[in-house]
Scaffold this motif. Sequence first.
Motif, PDB file in Angstrom:
ATOM      1  N   LEU A 185      -0.542  -9.869  -3.411  1.00 59.16           N
ATOM      2  CA  LEU A 185      -1.122 -11.169  -3.682  1.00 59.16           C
ATOM      3  C   LEU A 185      -1.708 -11.746  -2.393  1.00 59.16           C
ATOM      4  CD1 LEU A 185       1.563 -12.782  -6.036  1.00 59.16           C
ATOM      5  CD2 LEU A 185      -0.497 -11.499  -6.641  1.00 59.16           C
ATOM      6  N   GLY A 186      -2.910 -12.288  -2.505  1.00 58.36           N
ATOM      7  CA  GLY A 186      -3.586 -12.837  -1.341  1.00 58.36           C
ATOM      8  C   GLY A 186      -4.587 -11.885  -0.717  1.00 58.36           C
ATOM      9  N   ASP A 187      -4.588 -10.611  -1.154  1.00 60.06           N
ATOM     10  CA  ASP A 187      -5.564  -9.650  -0.623  1.00 60.06           C
ATOM     11  C   ASP A 187      -6.948  -9.927  -1.199  1.00 60.06           C
ATOM     12  OD1 ASP A 187      -3.663  -8.390   0.847  1.00 60.06           O
ATOM     13  OD2 ASP A 187      -3.497  -6.617  -0.436  1.00 60.06           O
ATOM     14  N   PRO A 188      -8.006  -9.488  -0.512  1.00 61.01           N
ATOM     15  CA  PRO A 188      -9.362  -9.639  -1.067  1.00 61.01           C
ATOM     16  C   PRO A 188      -9.491  -8.856  -2.375  1.00 61.01           C
ATOM     17  CG  PRO A 188      -9.444  -9.100   1.268  1.00 61.01           C
ATOM     18  CD  PRO A 188      -8.025  -8.915   0.849  1.00 61.01           C
ATOM     19  N   ALA A 189     -10.248  -9.405  -3.301  1.00 59.32           N
ATOM     20  CA  ALA A 189     -10.420  -8.760  -4.600  1.00 59.32           C
ATOM     21  C   ALA A 189     -11.170  -7.439  -4.481  1.00 59.32           C
ATOM     22  CB  ALA A 189     -11.155  -9.697  -5.555  1.00 59.32           C
ATOM     23  N   ALA A 190     -12.102  -7.337  -3.539  1.00 59.52           N
ATOM     24  CA  ALA A 190     -12.910  -6.129  -3.384  1.00 59.52           C
ATOM     25  C   ALA A 190     -12.144  -5.097  -2.571  1.00 59.52           C
ATOM     26  CB  ALA A 190     -14.232  -6.473  -2.710  1.00 59.52           C
ATOM     27  N   GLY A 191     -11.199  -4.430  -3.207  1.00 60.68           N
ATOM     28  CA  GLY A 191     -10.396  -3.403  -2.544  1.00 60.68           C
ATOM     29  C   GLY A 191      -9.559  -2.658  -3.560  1.00 60.68           C
ATOM     30  N   ASP A 192      -8.814  -1.663  -3.084  1.00 59.05           N
ATOM     31  CA  ASP A 192      -7.913  -0.914  -3.959  1.00 59.05           C
ATOM     32  C   ASP A 192      -6.768  -1.820  -4.391  1.00 59.05           C
ATOM     33  OD1 ASP A 192      -9.545   1.232  -3.522  1.00 59.05           O
ATOM     34  OD2 ASP A 192      -8.218   2.208  -2.063  1.00 59.05           O
ATOM     35  N   LEU A 193      -6.545  -1.879  -5.718  1.00 60.87           N
ATOM     36  CA  LEU A 193      -5.560  -2.811  -6.251  1.00 60.87           C
ATOM     37  C   LEU A 193      -4.294  -2.119  -6.749  1.00 60.87           C
ATOM     38  CD1 LEU A 193      -7.996  -5.146  -8.226  1.00 60.87           C
ATOM     39  CD2 LEU A 193      -7.148  -5.398  -5.870  1.00 60.87           C
ATOM     40  N   PHE A 194      -4.450  -1.115  -7.611  1.00 58.05           N
ATOM     41  CA  PHE A 194      -3.299  -0.411  -8.172  1.00 58.05           C
ATOM     42  C   PHE A 194      -3.761   0.918  -8.761  1.00 58.05           C
ATOM     43  CE2 PHE A 194      -4.773  -3.882 -10.888  1.00 58.05           C
ATOM     44  CZ  PHE A 194      -5.257  -3.196 -11.988  1.00 58.05           C
ATOM     45  N   THR A 195      -2.801   1.717  -9.178  1.00 60.94           N
ATOM     46  CA  THR A 195      -3.076   3.028  -9.753  1.00 60.94           C
ATOM     47  C   THR A 195      -2.733   3.032 -11.227  1.00 60.94           C
ATOM     48  OG1 THR A 195      -2.556   4.081  -7.644  1.00 60.94           O
ATOM     49  CG2 THR A 195      -2.605   5.499  -9.579  1.00 60.94           C
ATOM     50  N   VAL A 196      -3.603   3.626 -12.025  1.00 62.49           N
ATOM     51  CA  VAL A 196      -3.403   3.715 -13.471  1.00 62.49           C
ATOM     52  C   VAL A 196      -3.338   5.177 -13.880  1.00 62.49           C
ATOM     53  CG1 VAL A 196      -4.424   3.254 -15.735  1.00 62.49           C
ATOM     54  CG2 VAL A 196      -4.521   1.513 -13.954  1.00 62.49           C
ATOM     55  N   THR A 197      -2.331   5.520 -14.681  1.00 61.76           N
ATOM     56  CA  THR A 197      -2.200   6.874 -15.225  1.00 61.76           C
ATOM     57  C   THR A 197      -2.362   6.823 -16.734  1.00 61.76           C
ATOM     58  OG1 THR A 197       0.183   6.715 -15.580  1.00 61.76           O
ATOM     59  CG2 THR A 197      -0.560   7.441 -13.411  1.00 61.76           C
ATOM     60  N   GLY A 198      -2.269   7.983 -17.377  1.00 62.67           N
ATOM     61  CA  GLY A 198      -2.274   8.029 -18.829  1.00 62.67           C
ATOM     62  C   GLY A 198      -0.977   7.487 -19.390  1.00 62.67           C
ATOM     63  N   THR A 199      -0.905   7.352 -20.690  1.00 62.21           N
ATOM     64  CA  THR A 199       0.292   6.804 -21.335  1.00 62.21           C
ATOM     65  C   THR A 199       1.244   7.890 -21.815  1.00 62.21           C
ATOM     66  OG1 THR A 199      -0.898   6.701 -23.445  1.00 62.21           O
ATOM     67  CG2 THR A 199      -0.909   4.721 -22.082  1.00 62.21           C
ATOM     68  N   GLY A 200       0.773   9.112 -21.928  1.00 57.67           N
ATOM     69  CA  GLY A 200       1.611  10.207 -22.425  1.00 57.67           C
ATOM     70  C   GLY A 200       2.255  10.989 -21.293  1.00 57.67           C
ATOM     71  N   LYS A 201       3.436  11.532 -21.578  1.00 61.14           N
ATOM     72  CA  LYS A 201       4.132  12.344 -20.581  1.00 61.14           C
ATOM     73  C   LYS A 201       3.399  13.683 -20.409  1.00 61.14           C
ATOM     74  CE  LYS A 201       7.698   9.527 -20.176  1.00 61.14           C
ATOM     75  NZ  LYS A 201       8.975   9.857 -20.806  1.00 61.14           N
ATOM     76  N   VAL A 202       3.274  14.089 -19.167  1.00 57.35           N
ATOM     77  CA  VAL A 202       2.666  15.374 -18.851  1.00 57.35           C
ATOM     78  C   VAL A 202       3.465  16.031 -17.730  1.00 57.35           C
ATOM     79  CG1 VAL A 202       0.344  14.666 -19.546  1.00 57.35           C
ATOM     80  CG2 VAL A 202       1.057  14.396 -17.163  1.00 57.35           C
ATOM     81  N   VAL A 203       3.268  17.324 -17.602  1.00 56.36           N
ATOM     82  CA  VAL A 203       3.830  18.071 -16.483  1.00 56.36           C
ATOM     83  C   VAL A 203       2.671  18.599 -15.659  1.00 56.36           C
ATOM     84  CG1 VAL A 203       5.123  20.114 -15.792  1.00 56.36           C
ATOM     85  CG2 VAL A 203       5.945  18.704 -17.674  1.00 56.36           C
ATOM     86  N   THR A 204       2.715  18.361 -14.366  1.00 55.58           N
ATOM     87  CA  THR A 204       1.680  18.861 -13.462  1.00 55.58           C
ATOM     88  C   THR A 204       2.235  20.042 -12.681  1.00 55.58           C
ATOM     89  OG1 THR A 204       0.788  16.616 -13.239  1.00 55.58           O
ATOM     90  CG2 THR A 204       0.086  18.244 -11.617  1.00 55.58           C
ATOM     91  N   VAL A 205       1.525  21.165 -12.749  1.00 55.21           N
ATOM     92  CA  VAL A 205       1.963  22.392 -12.072  1.00 55.21           C
ATOM     93  C   VAL A 205       0.918  22.793 -11.038  1.00 55.21           C
ATOM     94  CG1 VAL A 205       2.653  24.797 -12.349  1.00 55.21           C
ATOM     95  CG2 VAL A 205       3.151  23.143 -14.162  1.00 55.21           C
ATOM     96  N   PRO A 206       1.220  22.669  -9.750  1.00 58.08           N
ATOM     97  CA  PRO A 206       0.289  23.175  -8.732  1.00 58.08           C
ATOM     98  C   PRO A 206       0.411  24.690  -8.650  1.00 58.08           C
ATOM     99  CG  PRO A 206       2.236  22.264  -7.687  1.00 58.08           C
ATOM    100  CD  PRO A 206       2.408  22.031  -9.160  1.00 58.08           C
ATOM    101  N   MET A 207      -0.691  25.376  -8.542  1.00 58.53           N
ATOM    102  CA  MET A 207      -0.660  26.831  -8.407  1.00 58.53           C
ATOM    103  C   MET A 207      -1.911  27.306  -7.699  1.00 58.53           C
ATOM    104  SD  MET A 207      -1.409  28.166 -12.325  1.00 58.53           S
ATOM    105  CE  MET A 207       0.098  27.463 -12.971  1.00 58.53           C
TER     106      MET A 207
END
Length: 332
Positions: A185-207
């Motif tokens: 709160l108090g930061d300039p609006a023109a910047g990174d605010l938050f991160t949004v992901t999908g709503t469903g559970k997933v598994v991420t596998v790096p390979m």
Amino acid sequence: MRAVKVALALVVLAAGGFGAARAFPGRAAPAPVAKPSLTVATVTRADLADSRIMPGTLGYGAGVTVRGSGTGIVTQLPKAGTTVRRGKPLYRVDDQPVVVLFGRTPLFRSLDKPGLTGRDVAELRENLTLLGYASHRVRDNDVLDSGLLDAVHKWLEDLDLAVLSPARAVVLDGPGRVSALTARLGDPAAGDLFTVTGTGKVVTVPMSATDAAGVRVGTAVSVELPSGGTIPGVVASIATATEAGADPAQAAVTIKVSATKQDAAAVQVRFTGQVRKQVLTVPVGALVALREGGYAVQKRDGSLVPVKTGMFADGLVEVDLLPEGLEVVTTP
């Protein structure tokens, strides 16, 4: 009389010898060695699957950073876990709500003048229609005509907004959830605010990119949870190095999974490739490498029987030219 003395002397010597043997037990005869027992396996029919297990992370997938625009100060931010919904305020700048639209074209201008055309106009019409603010289309779908303007004004009135501008709306790909806050709160609006992901559970596998080349979208997998249980999953996407913006030798596989109470956890994913149904198998330890090449198995009587090998999986190997039920020697 002399024969009797000799006989007595022999008896005495024998007795002395027995006593000497008892006096030096280390000289006793060695105990008999037991013959080693054989470990035997039976040639049986089984299903073999060429599978591999790789580590992954259960969660909501990779997040997308939401960036604000325009001037002003952030006065309200959503909490982590907040669901992102179409047409609803998500955060506030200068105490004015910033609403969510779904689509792929960011809002880059104020949509308040009749006659404007473009993909952003068509996107706005679609969003308002799905929100219940249907408009009578006078011309094309991507033209800001009087019908669409009326729908916009009604929607803004319900939201207590005066105008629809880039500073008052954020366009996202679809429904999601706020995973983490970047701004305060108090930061300039023109910047990174938050991160949004999908709503469903997933598994991420790096390979590695090489391993990922053998994975196909739509392939069924099994996910082993830390609790010991398993849940089914399906490969949803395979991000190449270019798409992920990462090391060219790396890739990321995303797997959709069924409902689970766990939000985040380290898991193991079993990928199954080729499957061989009801083939003759023996333990891998039963194979004997032949000097001239190839393999054989050893029967109980010590004789060797050459075999042709196929798939190896789960400690078993597919064999040919052997009768089912034959007993073969194997390692313990």
